[in-house]
Design an enzyme around this catalytic site. Structure first.
Site, PDB file in Angstrom:
ATOM      1  N   ASP A 198      -1.103  13.416  -6.519  1.00 48.54           N
ATOM      2  CA  ASP A 198      -2.098  12.357  -6.357  1.00 48.54           C
ATOM      3  C   ASP A 198      -2.079  11.961  -4.888  1.00 48.54           C
ATOM      4  O   ASP A 198      -1.159  11.298  -4.420  1.00 48.54           O
ATOM      5  CB  ASP A 198      -1.737  11.177  -7.262  1.00 48.54           C
ATOM      6  CG  ASP A 198      -2.649   9.966  -7.070  1.00 48.54           C
ATOM      7  OD1 ASP A 198      -3.434   9.950  -6.104  1.00 48.54           O
ATOM      8  OD2 ASP A 198      -2.549   9.023  -7.873  1.00 48.54           O
TER       9      ASP A 198
ATOM     10  N   CYS B  23      -2.628  -1.801 -10.698  1.00 49.37           N
ATOM     11  CA  CYS B  23      -2.720  -0.632 -11.590  1.00 49.37           C
ATOM     12  C   CYS B  23      -1.404   0.142 -11.603  1.00 49.37           C
ATOM     13  O   CYS B  23      -1.392   1.376 -11.597  1.00 49.37           O
ATOM     14  CB  CYS B  23      -3.881   0.279 -11.192  1.00 49.37           C
ATOM     15  SG  CYS B  23      -5.490  -0.493 -11.349  1.00 49.37           S
TER      16      CYS B  23
ATOM     17  N   LYS C 180     -11.250   5.782  -0.106  1.00 48.08           N
ATOM     18  CA  LYS C 180     -10.033   5.293   0.550  1.00 48.08           C
ATOM     19  C   LYS C 180      -9.879   5.867   1.961  1.00 48.08           C
ATOM     20  O   LYS C 180      -8.922   5.540   2.660  1.00 48.08           O
ATOM     21  CB  LYS C 180      -8.804   5.626  -0.296  1.00 48.08           C
ATOM     22  CG  LYS C 180      -8.783   4.903  -1.641  1.00 48.08           C
ATOM     23  CD  LYS C 180      -7.513   5.202  -2.416  1.00 48.08           C
ATOM     24  CE  LYS C 180      -7.561   4.657  -3.831  1.00 48.08           C
ATOM     25  NZ  LYS C 180      -7.570   3.191  -3.897  1.00 48.08           N
TER      26      LYS C 180
ATOM     27  N   GLN D  83      -3.562   7.907  -1.713  1.00 52.70           N
ATOM     28  CA  GLN D  83      -3.060   7.088  -0.600  1.00 52.70           C
ATOM     29  C   GLN D  83      -2.645   7.924   0.608  1.00 52.70           C
ATOM     30  O   GLN D  83      -2.692   7.429   1.746  1.00 52.70           O
ATOM     31  CB  GLN D  83      -1.866   6.240  -1.064  1.00 52.70           C
ATOM     32  CG  GLN D  83      -2.197   5.227  -2.135  1.00 52.70           C
ATOM     33  CD  GLN D  83      -3.203   4.180  -1.684  1.00 52.70           C
ATOM     34  OE1 GLN D  83      -3.286   3.844  -0.504  1.00 52.70           O
ATOM     35  NE2 GLN D  83      -3.972   3.659  -2.618  1.00 52.70           N
TER      36      GLN D  83
ATOM     37  N   HIS E  35       0.289   5.123 -10.049  1.00 52.79           N
ATOM     38  CA  HIS E  35      -0.927   4.407 -10.436  1.00 52.79           C
ATOM     39  C   HIS E  35      -1.235   4.760 -11.895  1.00 52.79           C
ATOM     40  O   HIS E  35      -0.884   5.833 -12.376  1.00 52.79           O
ATOM     41  CB  HIS E  35      -2.066   4.855  -9.516  1.00 52.79           C
ATOM     42  CG  HIS E  35      -3.325   4.062  -9.619  1.00 52.79           C
ATOM     43  ND1 HIS E  35      -4.227   4.237 -10.642  1.00 52.79           N
ATOM     44  CD2 HIS E  35      -3.843   3.091  -8.819  1.00 52.79           C
ATOM     45  CE1 HIS E  35      -5.252   3.422 -10.471  1.00 52.79           C
ATOM     46  NE2 HIS E  35      -5.051   2.709  -9.374  1.00 52.79           N
TER      47      HIS E  35
END
Length: 412
Positions: free
Chosen positions: A205, A369, A231, A208, A127
């Site tokens: 990261d 993104c 999320k 997700q 991203h």
């Protein structure tokens, strides 16, 4: 409730927005969960209760509702620590989201530790929030940014990583645990193990991964981990940054202001203890408290159920999409999460999303993104569907019917 079977219809009743009708009487079908998830009544009610009954600033006052607010805020920190397998909740910082978390690391750790000709490594499926901050810091410090490539299956070419590490100038490897476009689940343990061999720091990261799979930071043994509440059924404007304590102690503050200080004099300031050194000003208290309820909701269902349900939906969707001869699906493999990115013949993804929207179906279209990945795939954009626990096979059937309509419109 932690069983292998669960009533999805019962879960759906907890999400008021799923009753929404659009364009007259079209039932909303929400398939953009990789962007943000919907919120259950339990989370909405928790935020409402805060504002109605104990709205107050935290860490500053001694009156009753201020104490109540502080306790609720800090109990969320403890709950998040347990949820993510963190032993010391003072290693968890509340931020606005994954983007701010990564920028904090780039600014507060990167400026101090990345020097001229050093190397930061990221991946081709990141991203923008895990690319742009590193572009900024490497340009500022005259360092280098390098990428781990992906193969035709959307998997990272990890042999390339070791060849980078062997050169001895890598300071940080930063990567998504799950791609927001391909759904690829990264072999995080392998990357971290390789990096430890060369004494290189790692940042994950988890935007997700944290909503869809069990994450245990202690077992991963990374150095930084970031994720976002919105999320994972929680509110927007709240995120988590975990930093290993010995690293955090050496970092400078990201923002200056109230609550991150111990003492302020005309020309000198001493910092508050961890993690408050990194939480300047009045935080997003109500939504942090709401985040607590979203964690409860996920825990009550269990990741075994969530992961199985999403996998079933993805496999069902792939089997249905297979009937279309002109659909190109990107990066699917047996270990990918509940995300499918595709292109349908020469229909632009924005046009396709508009057609689907007319049938009440919300999908994502664009570069997500992730323009570095789009360049790798040699496309300008894709259509993306992404699932969560409240989605159903019946919704996928509606998607397929709408895609058939698009095919007729474009005479495919």
């Amino acid at each position: 409730m932690k069983t292998q079977t669960i009533s999805i219809e019962r879960i759906r009743r907890d999400f008021p927005i799923l009753n929404r009708r659009v364009y007259g009487n079209k039932q909303l079908v929400y398939l953009d969960n990789a962007s943000t998830t919907q919120k259950p009544t339990q989370v909405i009610d928790t935020i409402d209760n805060f504002y109605r009954n104990y709205n107050s600033n935290i860490h500053r006052s001694v009156y009753s509702i201020a104490n109540e607010a502080t306790e609720a805020y800090e109990s969320t920190r403890s709950k998040v620590a347990k949820f993510l397998g963190v032993r010391n909740n003072k290693e968890l910082i509340f931020v606005r989201g994954t983007t701010e978390a990564i920028n904090l690391v780039a600014y507060s750790w990167g400026r101090k530790n990345i020097n001229e000709d050093d190397v930061v490594i990221t991946t081709e499926y990141e991203h923008h929030s895990n690319i742009v901050p590193w572009q900024l810091i490497t340009k500022e410090k005259k360092a280098k940014l390098k990428y781990i490539e992906i193969d035709q299956y959307g998997e990272l070419c990890l042999d390339e990583l070791e060849s980078y590490l062997e050169l001895g100038d890598v300071k940080l490897v930063t990567f998504s645990q799950m791609s927001n476009v391909l759904g690829t689940i990264t072999d995080a343990k392998k990357i971290i193990s390789l990096c430890k061999k060369y004494n290189v720091k790692t940042l994950i990261d988890g935007a997700q991964s944290a909503p869809h799979m069990k994450v245990n930071i202690n077992e991963l043994d990374c150095d930084f981990f970031a994720c976002s509440a919105h999320k994972m059924l929680g509110p927007t404007g709240v995120g988590i940054l975990w930093i290993r304590k010995e690293i955090m102690e050496e970092m400078n503050p990201f923002h200056g202001g109230g609550d991150m200080i111990k003492e302020v004099h005309k020309y000198d300031t001493t910092w508050n203890e961890l993690p408050y050194k990194f939480e300047a000003g009045t935080p997003n208290i109500a939504d942090v408290v709401g985040f607590s309820s979203s964690i409860d909701y996920i825990n009550n269902i269990g990741f075994d159920v969530i992961t199985k349900h999403e996998k079933d939906l993805k496999n069902y969707a792939l089997s249905k999409l297979d009937k279309f001869k002109n659909i190109t699906i990107y990066g699917q493999n047996s270990n990918s999460g509940g995300i499918i990115s595709f292109n349908f013949a020469d229909i632009h993804p924005h046009d396709l999303a508009t057609i689907l929207d007319g049938d009440g179906i919300a999908i994502r279209s664009g570069h997500h993104c992730a323009q570095v990945l789009m360049e790798k795939l040699n496309v300008q954009a894709t259509s993306r569907i992404s699932f969560y626990i409240y989605n159903t096979k019946e919704e996928i059937d509606k998607l397929i019917t709408s895609l058939e309509k698009a095919a007729r419109l474009f005479k495919l």
